[in-house]
Design a protein around this motif. Structure first.
Motif, PDB file in Angstrom:
ATOM      1  N   LEU A 111      -3.604   4.088   5.018  1.00 37.06           N
ATOM      2  CA  LEU A 111      -3.434   3.657   3.634  1.00 37.06           C
ATOM      3  C   LEU A 111      -4.417   4.431   2.761  1.00 37.06           C
ATOM      4  O   LEU A 111      -5.630   4.307   2.930  1.00 37.06           O
ATOM      5  CB  LEU A 111      -3.679   2.153   3.508  1.00 37.06           C
ATOM      6  CG  LEU A 111      -2.691   1.252   4.247  1.00 37.06           C
ATOM      7  CD1 LEU A 111      -3.104  -0.211   4.113  1.00 37.06           C
ATOM      8  CD2 LEU A 111      -1.275   1.452   3.704  1.00 37.06           C
ATOM      9  N   GLU A 113      -5.421   4.106  -0.248  1.00 35.48           N
ATOM     10  CA  GLU A 113      -6.304   3.344  -1.133  1.00 35.48           C
ATOM     11  C   GLU A 113      -7.665   3.108  -0.496  1.00 35.48           C
ATOM     12  O   GLU A 113      -8.708   3.240  -1.142  1.00 35.48           O
ATOM     13  CB  GLU A 113      -5.666   1.979  -1.483  1.00 35.48           C
ATOM     14  CG  GLU A 113      -4.289   2.085  -2.132  1.00 35.48           C
ATOM     15  CD  GLU A 113      -3.154   1.942  -1.131  1.00 35.48           C
ATOM     16  OE1 GLU A 113      -2.203   1.201  -1.450  1.00 35.48           O
ATOM     17  OE2 GLU A 113      -3.238   2.561  -0.058  1.00 35.48           O
ATOM     18  N   GLU A 147       7.437   7.825   4.370  1.00 33.61           N
ATOM     19  CA  GLU A 147       7.139   6.911   3.260  1.00 33.61           C
ATOM     20  C   GLU A 147       5.650   6.908   2.950  1.00 33.61           C
ATOM     21  O   GLU A 147       5.242   6.961   1.780  1.00 33.61           O
ATOM     22  CB  GLU A 147       7.624   5.507   3.609  1.00 33.61           C
ATOM     23  CG  GLU A 147       7.478   4.516   2.459  1.00 33.61           C
ATOM     24  CD  GLU A 147       8.082   3.161   2.796  1.00 33.61           C
ATOM     25  OE1 GLU A 147       7.739   2.183   2.107  1.00 33.61           O
ATOM     26  OE2 GLU A 147       8.880   3.091   3.756  1.00 33.61           O
ATOM     27  N   LEU A 148       4.819   6.856   4.000  1.00 36.89           N
ATOM     28  CA  LEU A 148       3.381   6.906   3.778  1.00 36.89           C
ATOM     29  C   LEU A 148       2.963   8.232   3.168  1.00 36.89           C
ATOM     30  O   LEU A 148       2.041   8.288   2.349  1.00 36.89           O
ATOM     31  CB  LEU A 148       2.640   6.684   5.105  1.00 36.89           C
ATOM     32  CG  LEU A 148       2.478   5.253   5.596  1.00 36.89           C
ATOM     33  CD1 LEU A 148       1.824   5.234   6.979  1.00 36.89           C
ATOM     34  CD2 LEU A 148       1.657   4.428   4.620  1.00 36.89           C
ATOM     35  N   GLY A 151       3.290   8.235  -0.662  1.00 37.81           N
ATOM     36  CA  GLY A 151       2.193   7.528  -1.316  1.00 37.81           C
ATOM     37  C   GLY A 151       0.881   8.261  -1.174  1.00 37.81           C
ATOM     38  O   GLY A 151       0.071   8.306  -2.104  1.00 37.81           O
ATOM     39  N   GLU A 152       0.657   8.848  -0.001  1.00 35.18           N
ATOM     40  CA  GLU A 152      -0.576   9.598   0.241  1.00 35.18           C
ATOM     41  C   GLU A 152      -0.705  10.762  -0.736  1.00 35.18           C
ATOM     42  O   GLU A 152      -1.768  10.972  -1.336  1.00 35.18           O
ATOM     43  CB  GLU A 152      -0.563  10.102   1.678  1.00 35.18           C
ATOM     44  CG  GLU A 152      -1.736  10.972   2.064  1.00 35.18           C
ATOM     45  CD  GLU A 152      -1.580  11.499   3.484  1.00 35.18           C
ATOM     46  OE1 GLU A 152      -1.945  10.761   4.418  1.00 35.18           O
ATOM     47  OE2 GLU A 152      -1.094  12.644   3.650  1.00 35.18           O
ATOM     48  N   ALA A 154       0.658  11.110  -3.641  1.00 36.86           N
ATOM     49  CA  ALA A 154       0.444  10.617  -5.005  1.00 36.86           C
ATOM     50  C   ALA A 154      -1.010  10.200  -5.221  1.00 36.86           C
ATOM     51  O   ALA A 154      -1.628  10.550  -6.231  1.00 36.86           O
ATOM     52  CB  ALA A 154       1.387   9.446  -5.277  1.00 36.86           C
ATOM     53  N   PHE A 155      -1.567   9.457  -4.278  1.00 39.37           N
ATOM     54  CA  PHE A 155      -2.950   8.999  -4.421  1.00 39.37           C
ATOM     55  C   PHE A 155      -3.929  10.161  -4.379  1.00 39.37           C
ATOM     56  O   PHE A 155      -4.877  10.214  -5.168  1.00 39.37           O
ATOM     57  CB  PHE A 155      -3.281   7.989  -3.311  1.00 39.37           C
ATOM     58  CG  PHE A 155      -2.925   6.574  -3.653  1.00 39.37           C
ATOM     59  CD1 PHE A 155      -3.775   5.789  -4.415  1.00 39.37           C
ATOM     60  CD2 PHE A 155      -1.727   6.019  -3.212  1.00 39.37           C
ATOM     61  CE1 PHE A 155      -3.456   4.479  -4.727  1.00 39.37           C
ATOM     62  CE2 PHE A 155      -1.394   4.716  -3.519  1.00 39.37           C
ATOM     63  CZ  PHE A 155      -2.252   3.938  -4.276  1.00 39.37           C
TER      64      PHE A 155
END
Length: 593
Positions: A111, A113, A147-148, A151-152, A154-155
């Protein structure tokens, strides 16, 4: 040259002292066990028991010897850190950072974050230090989950946009994680390694403050023979009951064990794969891992890369050392027993690969010892399970236990085993209790003693559970069973009893069967057999209860498993807003004497 020769003689004497202490302890323990087994002479049963006991000994004896040496240094050396790493005396706080250093954050299906939470205080500190231009953060992803990965990206893109004008940051994702983490770092070395002199290695759950990173760089700058410098790693304060008790014991044991081993290992020190600094040129040239095998188009890579990389670095003529300070870096510990076991079995599989590498050319004797000990760490588990089975059978079948073992010598042997087993933690606990400031940092003498007692019981439950887990896995390795690198769940979460029982039924069966047979045949021996069988018998409820959020929160508020960072949190840890530190900031419930 004279200084080099003198240093070599001193190191030879230290290693000789350790070897003598190790061998005397081994032989003495075996003689004590043989004496305990002496009633009725020596038969096949006694020989098998003594052989299994000999297999369990090396890891315990090494821990005892390191702890004893470490305790002496901690109590009687003016500067224990300088005693094992002389280069620290050559470094001043205001020494400039002149070398270009890459910071390598390796992630796989994590994750983002949480990763960014740990990075932000480090980046802030590096920018405030005035040395930001000397550092370059590389986000090295092996994330395979699509999917991860979205998000990875983008972050991490947002992280680069936020910090990119103050410190260099690059993001790269491999679609195939060939070579696992070692392959990830090897890919960096081949692409960008020639741009930098040093590299700091971080795991996804690592947290290193900027001043720790700068200190590692300063030490590397003053000692050109240093190839790898490993920082001590401690657990981040947690609100999981399982992790809190584990991190308390780890903190006590790591202190004496690391200082003791560093004293005699010297330039053949450990590398744990993260929270360390590498000299990139020799690392790139000499530390590429050999391929274990190729089955058609499938390559079999080394999973536990760190020990081999350290051995190869030392074989190339560079030093590998450890800096045993507890303010250099932190990591998350698994929040539950089941997560801990998954990580533990991955280490088991990796360590079992070392048997093919012990005979690599040019390795030092100390490096070969380290590889063998890493193997024996897990080979000892089936031996312990074998001893449990034989002890249960002997008690169930014999008419008089005195015909099997002398009760007086047997009691002494049991006490000696417990002393060796817990010696690193005992040494760490004594060091804390003998220092007023240390006692205060752990929440006071009363709380500390209670926590030590809780951790001792916790370890007596946990270790036999792991021994059975290792034994089952090692048996499966005979049929080529492998562990895949699964996503690690780092956040606190519940463990339903049904799930715990499904995963831990072998431990439950072994423990209950052993206890039941002893209770039926020799009930007086129940307290003794509990040391080996009690933990497995209650494995499922232990996994469930230690994952309860209510108990974890209560433990954090009352100081169970209290760490110094919870008593007086460093500023950089406050930036992480850890719930455990917030809970510990409430007024203490016991004296802080």
């Amino acid at each position: 040259m004279i200084e080099t020769d003198a240093a070599g003689k001193i190191m030879f004497a230290r290693r000789a002292l350790f070897a003598v202490l190790f061998l005397v302890t081994m032989v003495g323990s075996l003689c004590l066990a043989a004496l305990a087994l002496s009633p009725g002479g020596f038969g096949i049963f006694d020989v098998v028991v003594l052989g299994l006991f000999a297999i369990t000994l090396p890891w315990m004896v090494a821990g005892f010897c390191n702890a004893l040496i470490g305790f002496v240094i901690m109590r009687f050396s003016a500067d224990p850190v300088a005693a094992v790493l002389p280069a620290v005396e050559l470094v001043r706080d205001d020494d400039p950072v002149t070398a270009s250093t890459a910071i390598l954050l390796c992630v796989r299906n994590e994750l983002p974050e949480r990763t960014i939470r740990n990075l932000a205080p480090m980046l802030e500190g590096l920018c405030a230090s005035g040395y930001a231009e000397r550092f370059h953060l590389y986000l090295l992803s092996d994330t395979g989950d699509a999917e991860l990965a979205i998000g990875e990206e983008a972050f991490f893109s947002e992280l680069i946009a936020t910090w990119g004008d103050r410190i260099a940051i690059s993001y790269r994702r491999r679609t195939v994680n060939s070579g696992f983490k070692a392959g990830n770092i090897r890919d960096f070395c081949e692409r960008w390694g020639n741009r930098h002199e040093f590299a700091i290695t971080l795991d996804a759950d690592s947290f290193m403050p900027a001043d720790a990173i700068i200190r590692l760089v300063q030490i590397m700058q003053v000692d050109p023979k240093l190839g790898i410098l490993q920082g001590l790693i401690v657990g981040l304060p947690s609100t999981s009951l399982f992790a809190r008790i584990f991190q308390f014991g780890m903190r006590l044991g790591m202190r004496s064990y690391t200082i003791g081993s560093a004293w005699w290992q010297g330039d053949c020190g450990p590398y744990w794969g993260h929270n360390a600094i590498l000299r990139l040129k020799p690392f790139t040239e000499h530390c590429q891992l050999p391929l274990l095998a190729r089955d058609g188009e499938i390559e079999r890579h080394i999973l536990s890369h760190d020990q081999i990389e350290a051995a190869l670095m030392r074989a190339a003529g560079y030093h590998v050392r450890v800096l045993p300070r507890e303010d250099l870096g932190w990591e998350d510990n698994p929040p539950t027993l089941l997560e801990f076991m998954r990580r533990d079995l991955r280490w088991c599989q990796g360590n079992m690969q070392y048997w093919r590498l012990v005979t690599l050319p040019n390795l030092t004797l100390v490096s070969r010892y380290q590889l063998v000990l890493a193997i024996l760490m897990f080979i000892g588990s089936p031996a312990w399970v074998g001893l449990l089975g034989l002890a249960t059978a002997a008690l169930a079948l014999c008419d008089d236990p005195a015909d099997v073992m002398r009760s007086d010598i047997g009691s002494v042997l049991l006490l000696w085993i417990l002393v060796m087993w817990f010696s690193p933690k005992i040494a760490g606990a004594l060091d804390v209790l003998l220092a007023r400031e240390e006692r205060r940092a752990f929440g006071g003498a009363g709380r500390f003693i209670v926590n030590f007692a809780i951790e001792t019981g916790y370890s007596i439950i946990l270790c036999p559970i792991l021994w059975i887990s290792h034994t089952i896995f090692l048996f499966g390795r005979l049929f080529h069973r492998d562990i895949n690198w699964m996503v690690q769940i780092r956040d606190d979460h519940a463990v339903p009893f049904e799930l715990a029982l499904r995963d831990l039924w072998p431990q439950t069966l072994v423990g209950c069967l052993s206890l039941g047979l002893v209770m039926y045949s020799q009930p007086w021996a129940l307290p003794y057999i509990l040391l080996l069988a009690g933990g497995p018998a209650c494995a499922a409820p232990f996994a469930t209860v230690t994952a309860w959020a209510l108990l974890g929160g209560l433990a954090a508020r009352t100081g169970i498993g209290r760490l110094p960072e919870e008593t007086a949190a460093p500023e950089h840890l406050l930036d992480l807003a850890l719930p455990a530190i917030k809970s510990a900031s409430r007024p203490p419930l016991t004296s802080s004497v």
